[in-house]
Design a protein around this motif. Sequence first.
Motif, short mmCIF file in Angstrom:
data_model
loop_
_atom_site.label_atom_id
_atom_site.label_comp_id
_atom_site.label_asym_id
_atom_site.label_seq_id
_atom_site.Cartn_x
_atom_site.Cartn_y
_atom_site.Cartn_z
N GLY A 1 -4.59 -5.43 4.48
CA GLY A 1 -4.20 -4.72 5.69
C GLY A 1 -4.02 -3.23 5.44
N VAL B 1 -1.70 0.37 6.93
CA VAL B 1 -0.54 0.87 7.67
C VAL B 1 -0.71 2.37 7.83
CG1 VAL B 1 1.97 1.10 7.70
CG2 VAL B 1 0.92 -0.93 6.68
N ALA C 1 6.47 -3.05 5.52
CA ALA C 1 5.93 -4.39 5.34
C ALA C 1 4.40 -4.33 5.44
CB ALA C 1 6.48 -5.34 6.39
N ILE C 2 3.72 -5.21 4.72
CA ILE C 2 2.26 -5.22 4.79
C ILE C 2 1.78 -5.47 6.21
CG2 ILE C 2 0.21 -6.54 4.06
CD1 ILE C 2 1.50 -6.90 1.36
N SER C 3 2.57 -6.23 6.98
CA SER C 3 2.19 -6.56 8.35
C SER C 3 2.44 -5.44 9.35
CB SER C 3 2.95 -7.81 8.80
OG SER C 3 4.36 -7.60 8.72
N ARG D 1 2.20 -1.92 11.43
CA ARG D 1 1.07 -1.12 11.89
C ARG D 1 1.26 0.35 11.53
NH1 ARG D 1 -0.97 -2.68 17.81
NH2 ARG D 1 -2.72 -1.49 16.95
#
Length: 333
Positions: A114, A116, A164-166, A168
């Motif tokens: 991912g 960010v 967090a990796i999740s 955006r």
Amino acid sequence: MADRPTAVRRAVTVALMAAGPVVASALAAACTDGRGNTAATHRTDTLTGPGRWVRDSEPVMRHVVRAGQFTDRALSEASGIVPVQAAPGHFWGLNDSGNDERLFAFDSTGKALGTVRVRGATNVDWEALTSGPCPEGQCLFIADVGDNSARRPTRIIWRVPQPAISARTTAPAVPLTLRYADGPHDIEAVYAAPDSSLWLVTKRPTRSASGEPRPSRVYRIPAAAWAAAGTITVPVADSVPVTPMRGTSHDWITDASLSAVQPDGRRRLVLLSYGAVHVLDADPATGRPGALLARCALPISERNAEGVTWLPDGRILLVNEGRGGGLYTGRCP
């Protein structure tokens, strides 16, 4: 940024990576982590040859494995790597100049996890990424300190809490604007110390007043600098026992990483150059670099090793610039 005058050189580098690992040198134990355990469950390529950087009688990095390559083709100018605090085995990286203000997450094989966006930051020439303590807990420090021509009057280091990796986007980035007391330098190696200070190490050849090649200089930014108003001036704090030379980029320093505390109570500092890793003693609290403990040539074919970090078992993980850039693990000494 790596020194590559034309797109042709980039194409040649990519072609070399696609050709597979280099062949020859006896590193038979490279399939293990050095303690008899399997190094990884995914496919790895054991390097058994000298590569372009090894010189006669020079010690070579041990147990070297090509762990993988970046699968996110957007991560084409990888210039730093740090562990993700909340996810062991995962890492943050970034692109250098001319790219978006993004952090890239990936695992130890280069598999993309991912991206960010870094809120409020700009990327003139991001060249280093490090992680350390900050008022918010644990932060990433994004160093916009690249300066191939040594002409930029000021630089910026951006600070953001580890996302967090999740996520955006990150929290808004906090800037620290600085200049060096002795004038502009090209810097690609920055590392954070437990006392919240930052250390910056010069990349390119310089000479003393007498004309002799000079070891790379080191600058220290104390934690208190973040409370200062305006631009801060950073004095020379030290030097390291690595001397970049004209005519070869073998020892031009491109990244740095500070280890956890070792059994002897000290830390280890690894400095990455295009052709070697240089392992130094370091103060466990301040991170101040000390004596050179080991130097190991890189038995790889790529030209653009620009990111390095320590793994928990004492191995070193390094990454290369370029689309599909290779990731390697090994030990020094």
